[in-house]
Design a protein around this motif. Structure first.
Motif, PDB file in Angstrom:
ATOM      1  N   PRO A  82     -42.669   3.697  85.026  1.00  0.00           N
ATOM      2  CA  PRO A  82     -42.409   4.307  83.721  1.00  0.00           C
ATOM      3  C   PRO A  82     -43.474   5.317  83.304  1.00  0.00           C
ATOM      4  O   PRO A  82     -43.179   6.259  82.559  1.00  0.00           O
ATOM      5  N   PHE A  85     -40.443   2.679  74.187  1.00  0.00           N
ATOM      6  CA  PHE A  85     -39.505   2.971  75.274  1.00  0.00           C
ATOM      7  C   PHE A  85     -40.075   2.516  76.617  1.00  0.00           C
ATOM      8  O   PHE A  85     -39.325   2.137  77.524  1.00  0.00           O
ATOM      9  N   TRP A 113     -37.630   0.229  78.649  1.00  0.00           N
ATOM     10  CA  TRP A 113     -37.183   0.753  79.941  1.00  0.00           C
ATOM     11  C   TRP A 113     -37.591  -0.172  81.077  1.00  0.00           C
ATOM     12  O   TRP A 113     -36.836  -0.378  82.019  1.00  0.00           O
ATOM     13  N   VAL A 116     -34.199  -1.407  82.581  1.00  0.00           N
ATOM     14  CA  VAL A 116     -33.863  -0.490  83.682  1.00  0.00           C
ATOM     15  C   VAL A 116     -34.642  -0.822  84.955  1.00  0.00           C
ATOM     16  O   VAL A 116     -34.056  -1.116  85.998  1.00  0.00           O
ATOM     17  N   TYR A 117     -35.969  -0.795  84.884  1.00  0.00           N
ATOM     18  CA  TYR A 117     -36.754  -0.973  86.110  1.00  0.00           C
ATOM     19  C   TYR A 117     -36.544  -2.341  86.741  1.00  0.00           C
ATOM     20  O   TYR A 117     -36.289  -2.450  87.946  1.00  0.00           O
ATOM     21  N   ALA A 122     -34.813   9.314  84.342  1.00  0.00           N
ATOM     22  CA  ALA A 122     -35.248   9.018  82.976  1.00  0.00           C
ATOM     23  C   ALA A 122     -35.995  10.216  82.382  1.00  0.00           C
ATOM     24  O   ALA A 122     -35.827  10.543  81.205  1.00  0.00           O
ATOM     25  N   CYS A 141     -29.507   4.190  85.483  1.00  0.00           N
ATOM     26  CA  CYS A 141     -30.708   4.628  84.777  1.00  0.00           C
ATOM     27  C   CYS A 141     -30.369   5.663  83.716  1.00  0.00           C
ATOM     28  O   CYS A 141     -30.852   5.596  82.585  1.00  0.00           O
ATOM     29  N   PHE A 147     -31.007   4.668  79.861  1.00  0.00           N
ATOM     30  CA  PHE A 147     -32.127   5.346  79.199  1.00  0.00           C
ATOM     31  C   PHE A 147     -31.632   6.194  78.038  1.00  0.00           C
ATOM     32  O   PHE A 147     -32.325   6.319  77.023  1.00  0.00           O
ATOM     33  N   ILE A 172     -31.342   3.753  75.200  1.00  0.00           N
ATOM     34  CA  ILE A 172     -32.660   3.375  74.679  1.00  0.00           C
ATOM     35  C   ILE A 172     -33.230   4.478  73.790  1.00  0.00           C
ATOM     36  O   ILE A 172     -33.689   4.224  72.665  1.00  0.00           O
TER      37      ILE A 172
END
Length: 496
Positions: free
Chosen positions: A196, A215, A219, A223-224, A261, A457, A461, A464
């Motif tokens: 990130p 974020f 994230w 996401v990750y 992202a 992603c 994102f 988010i």
């Protein structure tokens, strides 16, 4: 929501998590302790049985040694002597090298490319991300990314790293059987930190620090961690335990993921004020050269460390491939720029080196030196065109080329892994790649890998950032942007 004080609420929630963590630990420790007591009882029983079954001619010392070995086997999740001191030492070293890639490597690389009034804000992004992600990884990130056998998300077994409270030598037998899981968790933590943090390159000079930290946290978890589980966990649906896509050290998990992202962030934030009119040349390229050099050195922990061992040649080949591809990419970017722009810039050379590091990442443990050379050459040229010319053509403001280098380079490296992978280099490559082993199907799997990460992603994102945009806001005011983020967000400036 902006008047509701969302920022204060988020701060209270984060503070609550940090305060509650130590309070929750004893409960987990008690559960783990009960499990350990059961294992110890089983150990004692096994030891007694082993002693009773021993031949009469055995010496007392031999019987004692056998009992001790049986107790060790019964108490731990790994077999006798499986934790290797050489592997452990290498993985500790690799973990520190990867941490160095973020602080100070990435921090300096990005800080050197912004204007003087935003240097501290850029450094604070990398440093702040390191701290936030470390805490979240310990609380829940590792658990949902690398434990369990669900193909899409991990289990909650390792919340607060509870199993490690009872046994510091326990090993993750699915993913890293020859090192303590404490070391494997730390190694993967450093990957979670830098991924990130890379996104900061796309949003430089214009994002609120409060929104940035929120974020980062969102994230990481949304996401990750899921994508890392898909590709790298024992039964993830995309990786070698599932579909069969190859990603040795993070071409899609890290670089494409961060690059997509970064592109979404650049589009949602909008262009920097004065772009194309004001002088936005880097303030201190010496910082960037130092940062890129630290990234290059640290990347050996990133790629060669992803072998998760040091007792055979896999780590050595990954290190060699990394060095070859990086140098080739730096040269190919330099010569492409020399031909088109008439001068080989220093920023171009170091950016080319980073592009080579990015592209070889997914392939480093699967390709031979010739494959590494071709991947590096391709990465330098393609990432130069994407970072310099494609950005101008489409008009988006990816300030420090997060998408142009990491997004495009990560996707390119993932696809070329399918071209150059060789089962002679790594048996976990399955049937190998297209060029050497004639397995074109691997190319299909690599494209699926790239497409799945890109879509998931990008969509997540966007959600988010949209939530943050319409609650606390994501961009600083025009006045703050003009005067500088350092003095307005952090109350400090760089002198000299």
């Amino acid at each position: 929501m902006k008047t509701f004080g969302f920022k204060r609420l988020a701060s209270l929630v984060l503070a609550g998590l940090i305060v509650a963590a130590p309070l929750a630990a004893p409960a987990f420790a008690q559960t783990s302790g009960a499990q350990t007591s059961g294992a110890a009882a089983s150990s004692a029983s096994s030891s007694s049985a082993a002693a009773a079954a021993a031949p009469a001619s055995a010496t007392p010392a031999a019987s004692s040694a056998a009992a001790a070995a049986a107790a060790l086997d019964a108490t731990h999740d790994y077999s006798k002597d499986s934790v290797n001191s050489g592997d452990t030492a290498w993985m500790l070293t690799s973990s520190v090298l990867v941490l160095m890639m973020t602080v100070p490597g990435l921090a300096l690389f990005y800080a050197g490319m912004v204007r003087k009034k935003n240097i501290l804000a850029t450094l604070a992004q990398s440093f702040g991300a390191t701290c936030v992600i470390t805490v979240l990884w310990m609380i829940i990130g590792y658990s949902i990314a690398f434990t369990g056998h669900n193909p899409y998300i991990g289990s909650l077994k390792y919340i607060m790293l509870a199993p490690l409270n009872a046994d510091i030598n326990i090993a993750n037998t699915d993913l890293a059987p020859t090192i303590p899981e404490t070391v494997y968790m730390f190694f993967q933590m450093t990957f979670a930190i830098i991924t990130p943090a890379l996104i900061a390159g796309a949003l430089a000079d214009r994002m609120k620090y409060s929104a940035f930290l929120l974020f980062m946290a969102s994230w990481l978890l949304l996401v990750y961690c899921p994508i890392a589980h898909w590709v790298w966990s024992a039964k993830g649906w995309l990786g070698t335990g599932g579909l069969g896509a190859l990603d040795f050290a993070g071409g899609t998990v890290v670089h494409l993921n961060a690059g997509i992202a970064g592109l979404v962030a650049a589009l949602m934030l909008g262009k920097r004020k004065g772009l194309g009119v004001e002088n936005m040349a880097p303030h201190n390229l010496a910082y960037s050269v130092i940062g890129a050099s630290l990234l290059w050195v640290g990347w050996f922990g990133f790629n060669a460390g992803s072998a998760v061992e040091a007792h055979d040649g896999q780590a050595g080949m990954a290190a060699a491939a990394t060095q070859i591809a990086t140098a080739a990419a730096a040269l190919s970017w330099m010569f492409a720029e020399w031909i088109i722009a008439k001068k080989p810039s220093v920023l171009g050379m170091v950016s080319g080196a980073v592009a080579g590091l990015v592209a070889i990442t997914p392939a480093s443990g699967f390709v031979n030196p010739t494959g590494a050379l071709w991947i590096g050459i391709a990465a330098g040229v393609v990432c130069y065109l994407s970072a310099v010319h494609m950005k101008k053509f489409f008009g988006y403001d990816d300030a420090l080329d997060c998408f142009g280098v990491h997004g495009v380079g990560g996707a390119l490296g993932a696809i070329l892994t399918g071209v150059f992978a060789s089962k002679a280099i790594n048996s976990s490559a399955g049937k190998g790649g297209w060029l050497i082993d004639g397995n074109f199907h691997q190319m299909v799997l690599q494209f699926i890998d790239v497409g799945a990460v890109l879509v998931y992603c990008g969509v997540m994102f966007f959600i988010i950032l949209a939530v943050l945009k319409y609650t606390i806001g994501i961009r600083v005011s025009e006045e703050v942007e003009v005067e500088g983020l350092d003095i307005n967000l952090h109350g400090e400036v760089v002198h000299g």
